[in-house]
Design a protein around this motif. Structure first.
Motif, PDB file in Angstrom:
ATOM      1  N   ASP A 178      46.666  46.363  35.777  1.00 52.94           N
ATOM      2  CA  ASP A 178      47.351  46.689  34.579  1.00 52.94           C
ATOM      3  C   ASP A 178      48.580  46.159  34.730  1.00 52.94           C
ATOM      4  O   ASP A 178      49.347  46.399  35.679  1.00 52.94           O
ATOM      5  N   GLY A 179      49.254  45.953  33.678  1.00 49.67           N
ATOM      6  CA  GLY A 179      50.840  45.310  33.623  1.00 49.67           C
ATOM      7  C   GLY A 179      50.669  44.184  32.684  1.00 49.67           C
ATOM      8  O   GLY A 179      50.007  44.049  31.793  1.00 49.67           O
ATOM      9  N   PRO A 180      51.979  43.406  32.895  1.00 49.09           N
ATOM     10  CA  PRO A 180      52.432  42.373  32.044  1.00 49.09           C
ATOM     11  C   PRO A 180      51.314  41.181  32.111  1.00 49.09           C
ATOM     12  O   PRO A 180      51.019  40.657  30.918  1.00 49.09           O
ATOM     13  N   VAL A 181      50.530  41.092  33.089  1.00 49.98           N
ATOM     14  CA  VAL A 181      49.618  39.738  33.174  1.00 49.98           C
ATOM     15  C   VAL A 181      48.415  40.493  32.082  1.00 49.98           C
ATOM     16  O   VAL A 181      47.827  39.463  31.482  1.00 49.98           O
ATOM     17  N   ALA A 182      47.958  41.479  32.343  1.00 49.56           N
ATOM     18  CA  ALA A 182      47.021  42.164  31.364  1.00 49.56           C
ATOM     19  C   ALA A 182      47.305  42.071  30.026  1.00 49.56           C
ATOM     20  O   ALA A 182      46.324  41.687  29.420  1.00 49.56           O
TER      21      ALA A 182
ATOM     22  N   LEU B 202      46.211  36.484  24.685  1.00 48.22           N
ATOM     23  CA  LEU B 202      45.487  35.255  24.732  1.00 48.22           C
ATOM     24  C   LEU B 202      44.181  35.214  24.411  1.00 48.22           C
ATOM     25  O   LEU B 202      43.472  34.139  24.462  1.00 48.22           O
ATOM     26  N   GLU B 203      43.878  36.602  24.040  1.00 46.15           N
ATOM     27  CA  GLU B 203      42.442  36.563  23.657  1.00 46.15           C
ATOM     28  C   GLU B 203      41.421  36.580  24.983  1.00 46.15           C
ATOM     29  O   GLU B 203      40.282  36.114  24.521  1.00 46.15           O
TER      30      GLU B 203
ATOM     31  N   VAL C   9      39.907  37.476  32.879  1.00 44.62           N
ATOM     32  CA  VAL C   9      41.150  37.166  33.864  1.00 44.62           C
ATOM     33  C   VAL C   9      41.112  38.596  34.680  1.00 44.62           C
ATOM     34  O   VAL C   9      41.353  39.543  34.370  1.00 44.62           O
ATOM     35  N   SER C  10      40.991  38.362  35.897  1.00 47.63           N
ATOM     36  CA  SER C  10      40.757  39.417  36.979  1.00 47.63           C
ATOM     37  C   SER C  10      42.349  39.747  37.459  1.00 47.63           C
ATOM     38  O   SER C  10      43.089  38.922  38.123  1.00 47.63           O
TER      39      SER C  10
END
Length: 250
Positions: free
Chosen positions: A58-62, A68-69, A54-55
């Protein structure tokens, strides 16, 4: 190993739709209790993707990506550079899609992979206007008009060989012209431009010519389901998708 990349970069100034939904990022918008990112990851896993990157910043998406492994990949200056960074790490073959592909299904991913010929370096999924209208009447998409009809992108790309890296180096300029088919065709020379002007150039032929222009073999893979071209760009898209999933997931 089957690898995939989900582009989930942050737009300059943030995404307006995320703000409307009260989320810090569009990938965190929820449909039927699941974030867009989770929905995309689930589809890719179902298609047999063993390694998913996942590109994102840093933050909640990361944080969600790690839960989600998935592997968090650093972003570049834009989607094309982000894809290049991941391609350098993952290698070929690599399936690329976006975090806002809310309706993504495993069978669409397999359709692109299996539909990309063995002699091709890159497969590009596109859907025809009539298929989109059947699947979601009135959906407002961006269309490219060619001799064989009007087509819309599906945000699904299959970089089958290492040679597909050549496409990433020209992606930025092509992406900038994606809403202007004349500018795209102009890159192919006068003969191709004349064929387009006379209404004789099909999209598949145009894509193949563009590939050969940069030294690779590119093939169009027509999506069998028009929904493959429906992503979350506007509030109406989100409303339509929620209505559709509400009918199919209950």
């Amino acid at each position: 190993m089957n690898s995939a990349l989900i582009l989930a970069g942050t737009r300059p100034g943030g995404d307006p739709l995320a703000g409307v939904e009260g989320k810090p990022h569009k990938a965190l918008i929820e449909i039927e209790g699941r974030t867009l990112l989770e929905r995309v990851v689930t589809a890719l896993r179902g298609a047999g993707m063993d390694r998913i990157g996942v590109s994102c910043d840093d933050g909640p998406v990361a944080e969600l990506a790690r839960s989600l492994e998935c592997e968090v990949m650093r972003t570049g200056a834009g989607p094309s550079e982000s894809a290049s960074i991941a391609f350098a790490a993952f290698g070929a073959p690599l399936l690329i899609t976006t975090a806002d592909h809310a309706l993504l299904r495993a069978e669409w991913v397999r359709e692109l992979i299996e539909g990309t010929p063995a002699d091709a370096d890159l497969g590009v999924a596109m859907a025809k206007w009539e298929d989109i209208e059947i699947a979601m009447p009135g959906s407002r998409r961006t269309y490219l008009r060619f001799a064989d009809g009007s087509w819309s992108g599906c945000n699904l790309f299959y970089l089958r060989t290492h040679r597909a890296e050549a496409a990433l180096s020209t992606w930025r300029s092509v992406e900038a012209d994606r809403k202007h088919p004349w500018r795209l065709v102009r890159r192919l020379g006068l003969t191709t431009l004349a064929a387009y002007a006379l209404g004789r150039l099909g999209l598949g032929d145009g894509i193949a010519r563009l590939g050969r222009r940069i030294g690779i073999e590119v093939r169009l893979v027509r999506a069998s389901d028009g929904l493959a071209a429906v992503d979350v760009d506007k509030p109406q898209d989100l409303e339509d998708i929620r209505a559709l999933t509400g009918r199919t997931e209950t």
